[in-house]
Write an enzyme that holds these catalytic residues in place. Structure first.
Site, PDB file in Angstrom:
ATOM      1  N   GLY A  19       0.833  -1.212   0.000  1.00  0.00           N
ATOM      2  CA  GLY A  19       0.000   0.000   0.000  1.00  0.00           C
ATOM      3  C   GLY A  19       0.857   1.247   0.000  1.00  0.00           C
ATOM      4  N   THR A  44       7.840   3.304 -13.109  1.00  0.00           N
ATOM      5  CA  THR A  44       7.609   3.507 -14.554  1.00  0.00           C
ATOM      6  C   THR A  44       8.952   3.628 -15.297  1.00  0.00           C
ATOM      7  OG1 THR A  44       7.610   5.919 -14.447  1.00  0.00           O
ATOM      8  CG2 THR A  44       5.495   4.843 -14.022  1.00  0.00           C
ATOM      9  N   GLU A  73      11.879  -4.083  -6.043  1.00  0.00           N
ATOM     10  CA  GLU A  73      10.969  -3.936  -7.189  1.00  0.00           C
ATOM     11  C   GLU A  73      11.705  -3.410  -8.413  1.00  0.00           C
ATOM     12  OE1 GLU A  73       7.572  -1.455  -6.020  1.00  0.00           O
ATOM     13  OE2 GLU A  73       6.402  -3.249  -6.449  1.00  0.00           O
ATOM     14  N   GLU A 126       9.950   6.022 -17.114  1.00  0.00           N
ATOM     15  CA  GLU A 126      10.543   7.368 -16.970  1.00  0.00           C
ATOM     16  C   GLU A 126      11.327   7.444 -15.659  1.00  0.00           C
ATOM     17  OE1 GLU A 126       7.401   6.775 -17.871  1.00  0.00           O
ATOM     18  OE2 GLU A 126       7.446   7.508 -19.935  1.00  0.00           O
TER      19      GLU A 126
HETATM   20  C1  LIG Z   1      -1.718  -2.854 -12.506  1.00  0.00           C
HETATM   21  C2  LIG Z   1      -0.984  -2.073 -11.459  1.00  0.00           C
HETATM   22  C3  LIG Z   1      -0.721  -2.667 -10.245  1.00  0.00           C
HETATM   23  C4  LIG Z   1      -0.066  -1.951  -9.224  1.00  0.00           C
HETATM   24  N1  LIG Z   1       0.090  -2.528  -7.997  1.00  0.00           N
HETATM   25  C5  LIG Z   1       0.525  -1.756  -6.971  1.00  0.00           C
HETATM   26  C6  LIG Z   1       0.520  -2.271  -5.629  1.00  0.00           C
HETATM   27  O1  LIG Z   1       0.175  -3.430  -5.384  1.00  0.00           O
HETATM   28  N2  LIG Z   1       0.863  -1.418  -4.630  1.00  0.00           N
HETATM   29  C7  LIG Z   1       1.250  -0.118  -4.861  1.00  0.00           C
HETATM   30  O2  LIG Z   1       1.561   0.596  -3.909  1.00  0.00           O
HETATM   31  N3  LIG Z   1       1.316   0.382  -6.130  1.00  0.00           N
HETATM   32  C8  LIG Z   1       0.955  -0.401  -7.166  1.00  0.00           C
HETATM   33  N4  LIG Z   1       0.949   0.123  -8.453  1.00  0.00           N
HETATM   34  C9  LIG Z   1       1.489   1.480  -8.678  1.00  0.00           C
HETATM   35  C10 LIG Z   1       2.750   1.484  -9.550  1.00  0.00           C
HETATM   36  O3  LIG Z   1       3.791   0.819  -8.878  1.00  0.00           O
HETATM   37  C11 LIG Z   1       3.273   2.882  -9.991  1.00  0.00           C
HETATM   38  O4  LIG Z   1       4.083   3.439  -9.033  1.00  0.00           O
HETATM   39  C12 LIG Z   1       2.234   3.812 -10.288  1.00  0.00           C
HETATM   40  O5  LIG Z   1       1.228   3.277 -11.133  1.00  0.00           O
HETATM   41  C13 LIG Z   1       2.786   5.088 -10.957  1.00  0.00           C
HETATM   42  O6  LIG Z   1       1.954   6.088 -10.501  1.00  0.00           O
HETATM   43  P1  LIG Z   1       0.736   6.665 -11.318  1.00  0.00           P
HETATM   44  O7  LIG Z   1       0.034   5.552 -12.013  1.00  0.00           O
HETATM   45  O8  LIG Z   1      -0.007   7.524 -10.337  1.00  0.00           O
HETATM   46  O9  LIG Z   1       1.425   7.556 -12.418  1.00  0.00           O
HETATM   47  P2  LIG Z   1       2.130   8.946 -12.224  1.00  0.00           P
HETATM   48  O10 LIG Z   1       3.172   8.875 -11.181  1.00  0.00           O
HETATM   49  O11 LIG Z   1       1.098  10.007 -12.077  1.00  0.00           O
HETATM   50  O12 LIG Z   1       2.865   9.100 -13.616  1.00  0.00           O
HETATM   51  C14 LIG Z   1       2.164   9.463 -14.818  1.00  0.00           C
HETATM   52  C15 LIG Z   1       3.223   9.568 -15.929  1.00  0.00           C
HETATM   53  O13 LIG Z   1       4.182  10.591 -15.600  1.00  0.00           O
HETATM   54  C16 LIG Z   1       5.508  10.056 -15.553  1.00  0.00           C
HETATM   55  N5  LIG Z   1       6.273  10.673 -14.463  1.00  0.00           N
HETATM   56  C17 LIG Z   1       5.888  10.791 -13.160  1.00  0.00           C
HETATM   57  N6  LIG Z   1       6.864  11.386 -12.446  1.00  0.00           N
HETATM   58  C18 LIG Z   1       7.885  11.628 -13.301  1.00  0.00           C
HETATM   59  C19 LIG Z   1       9.179  12.216 -13.157  1.00  0.00           C
HETATM   60  N7  LIG Z   1       9.632  12.647 -11.982  1.00  0.00           N
HETATM   61  N8  LIG Z   1       9.971  12.289 -14.249  1.00  0.00           N
HETATM   62  C20 LIG Z   1       9.538  11.844 -15.469  1.00  0.00           C
HETATM   63  N9  LIG Z   1       8.313  11.290 -15.671  1.00  0.00           N
HETATM   64  C21 LIG Z   1       7.502  11.186 -14.601  1.00  0.00           C
HETATM   65  C22 LIG Z   1       5.324   8.562 -15.293  1.00  0.00           C
HETATM   66  O14 LIG Z   1       6.417   7.804 -15.737  1.00  0.00           O
HETATM   67  C23 LIG Z   1       4.041   8.271 -16.069  1.00  0.00           C
HETATM   68  O15 LIG Z   1       4.349   8.080 -17.429  1.00  0.00           O
HETATM   69  C24 LIG Z   1       0.348  -0.608  -9.478  1.00  0.00           C
HETATM   70  C25 LIG Z   1       0.115  -0.013 -10.735  1.00  0.00           C
HETATM   71  C26 LIG Z   1      -0.554  -0.726 -11.722  1.00  0.00           C
HETATM   72  C27 LIG Z   1      -0.825  -0.048 -13.025  1.00  0.00           C
END
Ligand SMILES: Cc1cc2nc3c(=O)[nH]c(=O)nc-3n(C[C@H](O)[C@H](O)[C@H](O)COP(=O)(O)OP(=O)(O)OC[C@H]3O[C@@H](n4cnc5c(N)ncnc54)[C@H](O)[C@@H]3O)c2cc1C
Length: 385
Positions: free
Chosen positions: A124, A368, A240, A370
């Site tokens: 979480g 991600t 991770e 990025e």
């Molecule tokens: C199917 C799935 C399962 C997941 N399971 C878990 C889980 O069990 N527990 C948990 O805690 N999380 C989980 N996550 C979260 C995951 O680990 C990512 O951290 C998270 O999805 C990224 O945050 P966001 O989706 O809010 O995107 P954002 O952080 O809002 O990013 C949006 C876009 O902006 C880019 N971006 C953001 N910041 C920067 C930066 N500083 N420089 C350049 N580019 C940037 C990103 O790369 C992305 O392309 C899961 C996500 C998915 C999709």
């Protein structure tokens, strides 16, 4: 660096593969595919019984004292088979952190049941308003006597609807700089005030948005010092970020090779066409590089080094290679590749279109692309932020 695994490691791989062949029946695979949940209790117990849950842990803690290469082949085989492992993996990851920084009370309470497959732990960290910038978490934990009262919500709490605990990042001091006011907790999910609601992803996977409304837990559920959550979280992000997704490319290659060996519309094997051979060779090269990058991380860990930029290289290359390769294969196979698992006429039981949808998420979770590129630039190349 090893490029060839030892014969003992390959023999262990054969054991793992034999177990998977026995339990991953078509009926089982269909049930997992329908549910969208990468966990099955009986399957997870089977891992524990066979010693595949945490093979490198010491024997006195329930492991098998195996080396990092044995652990690697377990990961490779389970990923290649698309086995429902995610909740077992997050449980083992959090158990490792508790082993490193937990109090003796929480170790006693959690490590044994985790190693026996009796409890499971979800992650979480991410919130609806902050994902990559995880240190901006606003879920609050406020001290009340011996307890903490937790309010807020988390996004993408995968398996939060079935796990026993969530490893929760919460803000304990809003007056400190954002990285310095966070604390980690292991929150029992049968606590009053917790709720999980389903979120379905593009690949058909079920994850959750979770809500914490005046959830009260004792201080014994804190993991690490108060306001030292960023350091504790770092242990799990380290794991991770150094992940490798190459074995999914191995599965794709297996299916496209079978498809290519069969006769095409003109009656001759599809493999006789230069474009088929060219694209299959490209998938094989993507697989080779992805596996080597991941094995370099294992080798570095064995040498006592931390694969920071190398871990990010492995993660970003393998997930983007999977995306490229699955799109290439869909283009090669043509419109039939878009037939899904449910369609009897789908080539390779719809694996091509599923892998293409699935691949997109792999470039997001566990950091991600990025974010991984920023790590490579800053930590690997020494460039400024
Ligand atoms: C199917 C799935 C399962 C997941 N399971 C878990 C889980 O069990 N527990 C948990 O805690 N999380 C989980 N996550 C979260 C995951 O680990 C990512 O951290 C998270 O999805 C990224 O945050 P966001 O989706 O809010 O995107 P954002 O952080 O809002 O990013 C949006 C876009 O902006 C880019 N971006 C953001 N910041 C920067 C930066 N500083 N420089 C350049 N580019 C940037 C990103 O790369 C992305 O392309 C899961 C996500 C998915 C999709």
């Amino acid at each position: 660096m090893h490029f060839q695994l030892a014969s003992e490691t390959e023999a262990y791989r054969a054991e793992v593969r034999a177990h998977l062949d026995a339990v991953m029946t078509p009926e089982f695979e269909e049930r997992i595919y329908r549910s969208g949940v990468a966990h099955d209790e009986t399957f997870a117990k089977g891992l524990v019984d066979k010693g595949f849950f945490a093979p490198s842990w010491p024997q006195d803690l329930g492991g098998q004292n195996r080396d990092a290469w044995d652990e690697q082949v377990v990961k490779e085989e389970f990923m290649r088979a698309d086995a429902p492992m995610y909740l077992s993996e997050t449980t083992r990851m959090v158990a490792s952190i508790i082993r490193e920084v937990g109090t003796s009370a929480i170790k006693q309470r959690i490590l044994g049941p985790a190693m026996n497959g009796d409890i499971t732990i979800a992650l979480g960290f991410t919130e609806p308003e902050c994902g990559s910038d995880v240190a901006a978490a606003s879920t609050r934990a406020v001290r009340d006597g011996d307890d903490w009262v937790i309010n807020g919500s988390k996004m993408f709490t995968t398996n939060g609807h079935i796990a026993d605990y969530v490893f929760l990042l919460a803000r304990t001091n809003p007056d400190k700089p954002k990285h310095k006011g966070l604390t980690m907790f292991l929150l029992p999910l049968d606590s009053d005030g917790f709720e999980a609601q389903a979120v379905w992803t593009l690949s058909g996977e079920r994850t959750n948005i979770t809500f914490f409304s005046d959830v009260r837990i004792g201080d014994e559920w804190r993991v690490g010092d108060v306001d030292a959550g960023w350091q504790v979280l770092g242990l799990s992000l380290r794991d991770e970020h150094a992940s490798g997704w190459g074995p999914h490319i191995a599965r794709l290659l297996h299916h496209v090779e079978r498809w290519a060996a069969a006769p095409g519309d003109d009656g001759s094997p599809r493999l006789t066409k230069p474009d088929v051979r060219r694209r299959i060779a490209r998938v094989a090269m993507e697989l080779e590089v992805a596996m080597l990058l991941q094995r370099r991380c294992v080798w570095m860990t064995e040498q006592g080094q931390m694969p920071v930029a190398e871990g990010s290289m492995s993660k970003v290359f393998s997930t983007e290679a999977l995306t490229r390769a699955s799109q290439d294969v869909v283009e090669l196979v043509g419109p039939d590749a878009m037939r899904s698992y449910w369609e009897p006429r789908a080539p390779e039981q719809g694996r091509f279109e599923h892998l293409m949808r699935f691949s997109l998420g792999t470039t997001i979770y566990a950091g991600t692309s990025e974010i991984q590129r920023s790590i490579i630039a800053q930590r690997g190349l020494g460039l400024p932020r």
